[in-house]
Enzyme design. Structure first.
Site, PDB file in Angstrom:
ATOM      1  N   ASP A   1       0.769  -1.116   0.026  1.00 21.82           N
ATOM      2  CA  ASP A   1       0.143  -0.127   0.107  1.00 21.82           C
ATOM      3  C   ASP A   1       1.007   1.207  -0.015  1.00 21.82           C
ATOM      4  O   ASP A   1       1.544   1.694   1.046  1.00 21.82           O
ATOM      5  CB  ASP A   1      -0.860   0.159   1.187  1.00 21.82           C
ATOM      6  CG  ASP A   1      -1.860   1.253   1.464  1.00 21.82           C
ATOM      7  OD1 ASP A   1      -2.279   1.777   0.203  1.00 21.82           O
ATOM      8  OD2 ASP A   1      -2.016   1.590   2.384  1.00 21.82           O
TER       9      ASP A   1
ATOM     10  N   GLU B   1      -1.196  -1.375  -5.023  1.00 26.84           N
ATOM     11  CA  GLU B   1      -2.462  -0.559  -5.414  1.00 26.84           C
ATOM     12  C   GLU B   1      -2.095   0.437  -6.362  1.00 26.84           C
ATOM     13  O   GLU B   1      -1.097   1.154  -6.264  1.00 26.84           O
ATOM     14  CB  GLU B   1      -3.002   0.106  -3.806  1.00 26.84           C
ATOM     15  CG  GLU B   1      -4.360   0.811  -4.026  1.00 26.84           C
ATOM     16  CD  GLU B   1      -5.077   1.342  -2.949  1.00 26.84           C
ATOM     17  OE1 GLU B   1      -5.669   0.644  -2.201  1.00 26.84           O
ATOM     18  OE2 GLU B   1      -4.460   2.513  -2.609  1.00 26.84           O
TER      19      GLU B   1
ATOM     20  N   ASP C   1      -2.189   1.029   7.518  1.00 32.40           N
ATOM     21  CA  ASP C   1      -1.664   0.782   6.117  1.00 32.40           C
ATOM     22  C   ASP C   1      -1.225  -0.702   6.187  1.00 32.40           C
ATOM     23  O   ASP C   1      -1.129  -1.174   4.825  1.00 32.40           O
ATOM     24  CB  ASP C   1      -0.327   1.670   6.265  1.00 32.40           C
ATOM     25  CG  ASP C   1      -0.775   3.373   6.289  1.00 32.40           C
ATOM     26  OD1 ASP C   1      -1.418   3.561   5.133  1.00 32.40           O
ATOM     27  OD2 ASP C   1      -0.473   3.937   7.230  1.00 32.40           O
TER      28      ASP C   1
END
Length: 174
Positions: free
Chosen positions: A8, A67, A139
């Protein structure tokens, strides 16, 4: 059994999660955050690159899910996020990992069943799916969700010889 790294990305905090995909579910291996500090942008990008490189060296994943950048209200933030993604992608590419990219909606859909799920819902499902006792940092939880999403997509693509996926520049685009 395949070790999968989920990332991420962020220019200040990059979450990571490593899971082992045994074909019938995933097992938690590690997760955490790469905190880049308050240095200049090049220094922070270097910290992301070095952090991802160290995680790959330590855990030995063979594939990575990351992502995709979303268009934020602040163009400067989106550019910095894209640069952090680039640092992580280069680290993985140099290590020879297969790289796949997922939108936030794809990750939420795969983990929660709704592309509109909030971070808390994703975190709770990650805990459930990986049988975690403690909540991972948000996160890190997002990164674990990306790794789980990648495991799910890999399982659905393998019987089809990766049909429907396009390989471009060493990255798998779904």
């Amino acid at each position: 059994m395949t070790l999968i790294l989920g990332i991420d990305p962020g220019s200040r905090i990059t979450g990571f999660g490593v899971v082992r995909d045994g074909g019938r579910g995933c097992e938690y291996i590690a997760s955490g955050c790469i905190r880049t500090g308050s240095g200049s942008l090049p220094e922070r990008l270097q910290a992301v690159y070095r952090g991802v490189t160290e995680i790959i060296r330590s855990h030995g994943p063979v594939t990575m899910g990351i992502e995709q950048v979303f268009m934020a209200r602040n163009a400067d933030s989106a550019l910095k996020l894209g640069q952090a993604r680039g640092a992580a992608i280069v680290a993985a590419a140099e290590a020879g990992l297969e790289i796949a990219e997922y939108t936030a909606t794809q990750v939420k859909q795969a983990i929660v069943g709704s592309g509109g799920a909030d971070k808390r819902q994703v975190q709770m499902m990650v805990m459930h799916l990986l049988r975690l006792v403690q909540k991972p940092q948000i996160d890190a939880s997002d990164a674990l969700a990306i790794a789980l999403c990648h495991a799910h997509h890999r399982q659905s693509l393998i019987p089809h010889g990766l049909d429907g996926a396009r390989r471009r520049g060493g990255r798998l685009r779904l």
